[in-house]
Write an enzyme that holds these catalytic residues in place. Structure first.
Site, PDB file in Angstrom:
ATOM      1  N   GLY A   1       0.868  -1.052   0.067  1.00 31.84           N
ATOM      2  CA  GLY A   1       0.090   0.157   0.148  1.00 31.84           C
ATOM      3  C   GLY A   1       0.701   1.310   0.062  1.00 31.84           C
ATOM      4  O   GLY A   1       2.324   1.154   0.487  1.00 31.84           O
ATOM      5  N   CYS A   2       0.302   2.166  -0.477  1.00 31.69           N
ATOM      6  CA  CYS A   2       1.091   3.732  -0.703  1.00 31.69           C
ATOM      7  C   CYS A   2       1.496   4.074   0.739  1.00 31.69           C
ATOM      8  O   CYS A   2       2.499   4.387   1.003  1.00 31.69           O
ATOM      9  CB  CYS A   2       0.321   4.598  -1.289  1.00 31.69           C
ATOM     10  SG  CYS A   2      -1.436   4.895  -0.703  1.00 31.69           S
ATOM     11  N   TYR A   3       0.251   4.193   1.658  1.00 32.12           N
ATOM     12  CA  TYR A   3       0.723   4.655   3.156  1.00 32.12           C
ATOM     13  C   TYR A   3       2.002   3.802   3.902  1.00 32.12           C
ATOM     14  O   TYR A   3       2.928   4.365   4.410  1.00 32.12           O
ATOM     15  CB  TYR A   3      -0.493   4.838   4.110  1.00 32.12           C
ATOM     16  CG  TYR A   3      -1.281   5.992   3.687  1.00 32.12           C
ATOM     17  CD1 TYR A   3      -0.708   7.257   3.597  1.00 32.12           C
ATOM     18  CD2 TYR A   3      -2.546   5.521   3.496  1.00 32.12           C
ATOM     19  CE1 TYR A   3      -1.914   8.037   3.580  1.00 32.12           C
ATOM     20  CE2 TYR A   3      -3.544   6.778   2.916  1.00 32.12           C
ATOM     21  CZ  TYR A   3      -3.108   8.125   3.374  1.00 32.12           C
ATOM     22  OH  TYR A   3      -3.957   9.258   3.162  1.00 32.12           O
TER      23      TYR A   3
END
Lengths: 336, 336, 336, 336
Positions: free
Chosen positions: C144-146
């Site tokens: 995921g990006c976060y």
């Protein structure tokens, strides 16, 4: 490998050039010079991936390069061009110093004597309209950002002698990088954000002289006349020019589009959009492309919308395209 | 009618004050002064509807006003406050000069001697936490923009002595108007746009001293300690502060919300959001409101989100609220 | 040449992937599939230089490719992964379907049964923390990006067992491309512009499960616990995470920095900034880099700022990095 | 007190109207209706200070109001106008339903039969050009946002019969609130941000019919013809129109400015800028003003720049101005 040096590396155009040159397989950057930040790394000045060391302009080893790019203010650029040419180094100049063909024209638009008149005229670096003069050139005047999009947007009609009225109205909107990196009141975030601000409209902006010279050079029939409305847009990069032209009443939009498609058939960096599509900034962001849409508003009145990234096709990308022509490389090298 | 004068009218805070005062039924603006633009109209400096004439600060008729607002840099504000008080004129100061209670504290945070120590201490102009001291006051220190949102966001828990750890983490994001109107590299549109930039983080920003002083003044139990992360947001106005606090493990979110609602029950300018809602900048844009949401992240850890318009509740609006208190008007006059 | 296919080409992540793959010298894009826009050219859907033809997912010639990238919603991605693996094709999945190690964990966070549990567990595609498992893998879960920015920002301390408190506070701000391309009220320009909006804060955002799993996998000593505050930022791309950590009181900032520099010494895509510098979005825009700054707020409290481009290191760039590892290429190929 | 009701309160125009009416001393808002959000508070739908309860349109107590504002889609507005007029209630309609004078013209531009032809023609609510017809009116057609700025920008020359060519070129740029609050692909933040997008250019946008009708009504001499280039600007609010007109070669810029100043001498909401100044969006943000600059590009060619806030003078503010005229109040009441 082409060995290059860059003057003015910490301005937006110089920085953009370095960003693109990273991916050019035939170029080695020998030095990057900055008057204000000599001794620092580029990453100290502009946060990002480029950690190129910066040297003082006076210490630039001109003997070690084949080409210099000048991303300097006008006036300073001309002097540096003289120095580089004296050292046998080729020059691509981003400033206005070599765009106007004569010292007289330069004085009229820039208000002072030309810094290196013996180098005039230099070929005007808009490959799509002047390619022959750029192959193998020693000095190239990289065009202004506004003139690039405007000229590509009107050239096929000018060449065809199809304007029925000499007046060309250019309503242009530019991202703020075009105003340079030095902080000024009119580039303060709060003044630009949620705003749109015209400036120097009519026939007073310096790019009018450049547009007129080049438009007249390629035009058949009537000598075109330009009314120009530059506007500062709350975006970082890009220029969208909406251009209003009078053409014969019996020309269809398809006929106009066919003319443009023929003119630009082999051009890798001009994209004539299909019927119904309108050019937007998004069409060209971060590319060396000029995208053009054509809309017949009613018989005899054409609206051309021309989109370019002012930092790429309007500056650094076009400079690389010119470099490729200068050194006999494929014109698209490093630009995809 | 309250007769007021404004120093620093061409800064963002001074301008915002004039914008709001147009609608205040009990105020007459007698003069607006500007060092840099004396002789011009405000509309010449900031395009918009305010065509107030600007005078030189030295020519300000202090004898004709009841109150001056000082929207000047710290240091200069203190000197002008002395001059105004000597003329018997009341003062509301936007700068930091009267926020810290002692000359020593001022020297520690601002690095030079206090310009008017005889006027210290002045009441701290956060009405919701210090109302009694503001009624009828002759000099009020208008709070900093960051401390306003932070203090309103934590006050109920501090007053209740409910923190189980003295550490208060304040992750704050501010619009660019907070950085002032003078153009600087870090407020250039291209540097701010599409960016988010922390600065002066930890315990070094000057507002930490102000937050700490006021937090300790109202706290029961542990003396709170502040870690502060200011960040420059690509918007023109507004501050959103995300605040992390440790509370007793057995406190429910409802219990916390009830505490805040009780504390702020009669406050016209504090809005405690309902369960499930989260404060955003949009909740307070162009209003004098501080909106607060409360989220129990897990037992013992509370996230307070505090939103304010830095130009209104964080500057000009709060100054008008303070003026209303000074002169015995309804606190909301001119602020709806 | 690696022959690849892309599912979900008209979403922001799929589009970004195609944009980067143009420059990858070892990749040939065999097909790009889109449920909604089959039959069109990509340039018809997203104005720009990519005129890739789009086919229907059902017509994708899986037999002609070595690898597929899945830029599909979770659930749909798992089913397509099963189909691709059955055809012997390798998979890099952008969705959450293979990030959590067990079907139970997946059901807990995503609320439905796992679409292809027989393929679990898949290696977690964060090369800097899991490289060995990625070399030659047949299926990789792209992070995921976060979590990417958060995990790179805390890993050295977790590995060193240096946290004195298990709580990790992550105050994260993301550009709007992270919310996907389908229009929703909360991605309407007018709602995002001039705003900053927290959402799903505390421990409820699905990325908390992913962060916790991976943080616990690499941590020595205390099992870390995460409190996460995602916020929607008015920019198109980028994530800046401000992370608050408790470390031993006698650790200096230099000691922390040395630890990070040692951990990431050979990493081409992690940049630990020098003392005094703070990471901003601008440090990583349009690059595959994660930039990390370290600030000791006071003894025992560290602020890590982690910057990444959510579309590159947080999605498409990391997928290419994973592909390079899968096929034994130099990890930086096509990513400069 | 004027008792008013509002239909369509959760759209941008309806919301803006409520925001301004808070400050109107002679108005009481009796109800605010919303099809989609009946039962909620306005603050639940649009974060901010307005917590007006929302009712279903069918339950609106028409008997309790003197006036309704219709901020509804065209078609629906006409039907509601009929219902309100039947109940003896006055109507100010924000939609296009009553702007065109005949059912035939309406069908030509909107593609369906007029919903309430018995109410045509209604006075066109542009006070500066049609004030006499608005005083005491029972039904007013509030003008379109684009036509307002365009008509005020050209009216003095049309009235003077000074155009030497019937063609009026209007290059207009609008903030995104003009596209409505319903999320669409072309209002997604990522598609608008860093972009500028023309749409419906030439003579196809529906506002062309409205502009042409009103321009012809006030023109002496040649019947004006309009070419219109609307463009979506990455700002929330505001319209800037750059207008190109042919005037006699011997007219000076001063002569033109004198004509405009005479025409608008007593207008509180039109501001003709001084020589050298150019209108920007910032001149009119959050005001009911239309600011106009005049530039003679060269003999015979005039550039008018017209700025308005599309939500105020282009919608809610103008509606209040019309209401003031309807009820015999001072025209500026509630609008400063």
């Amino acid at each position: 490998m082409i060995r290059v040096g860059i003057f003015g590396a910490t301005g937006y155009a110089g920085y953009e050039l370095l960003r693109w040159l990273r991916r050019h397989p035939e170029v080695r950057v020998v030095f990057a010079a900055s008057e204000s930040s000599a001794g620092a790394s580029l990453a100290d000045v502009i946060p990002g991936p480029l950690d190129t060391p910066l040297i003082a302009p006076d210490e630039a080893p001109l003997g070690d390069v084949d080409l210099v790019f000048l991303a300097l203010p006008h006036g300073a650029a001309g002097k540096m061009a003289r120095r580089a040419r004296a050292a046998g180094v080729r020059v691509i100049d981003f400033s206005a110093d070599f765009r106007l063909a004569t010292p007289e024209s330069y004085r009229r638009w820039y208000g002072h004597d030309h810094p290196a008149p013996e180098l005039l005229p230099a070929p005007y670096g808009l490959p799509e309209l002047n390619r022959a003069a750029l192959r193998g050139a020693m000095l190239i005047a990289n065009p202004g950002c506004y003139p690039t999009g405007m000229l590509l947007g009107v050239a096929p009609l000018l060449m065809a002698g199809a304007l029925t009225d000499p007046l060309i109205i250019v309503d242009a909107k530019s991202g703020v990088s075009g105003a340079g990196r030095a902080p000024k009141q009119n580039t303060h975030f709060v003044e630009v954000n949620e705003n749109l601000a015209p400036y120097s409209i009519g026939q007073v902006h310096r790019h009018v002289g450049e547009m007129r010279q080049e438009a007249q050079r390629i035009a058949r029939g009537v000598a075109p006349e330009i009314v120009f409305t530059p506007q500062l847009l709350p975006v970082s990069r890009g220029i969208l020019s909406t251009i209003y032209l009078r053409i014969p009443d019996d020309w269809s939009e398809d006929r106009v589009r066919a003319l443009y498609r023929e003119q630009y058939a082999d051009e890798p960096f001009v994209r004539v959009l299909s019927a119904g599509a309108l050019a937007t900034l998004g069409h060209t962001t971060d590319t060396n492309v000029c995208a053009i849409s054509l809309t017949l508003a009613r018989p005899g009145l054409l609206i051309v919308v021309s989109s370019e990234d002012n930092m790429v096709k309007g500056a650094a990308g076009q400079a690389i395209q010119n470099m490729n022509l200068m050194f006999g490389l494929d014109e698209t090298t490093g630009l995809v």
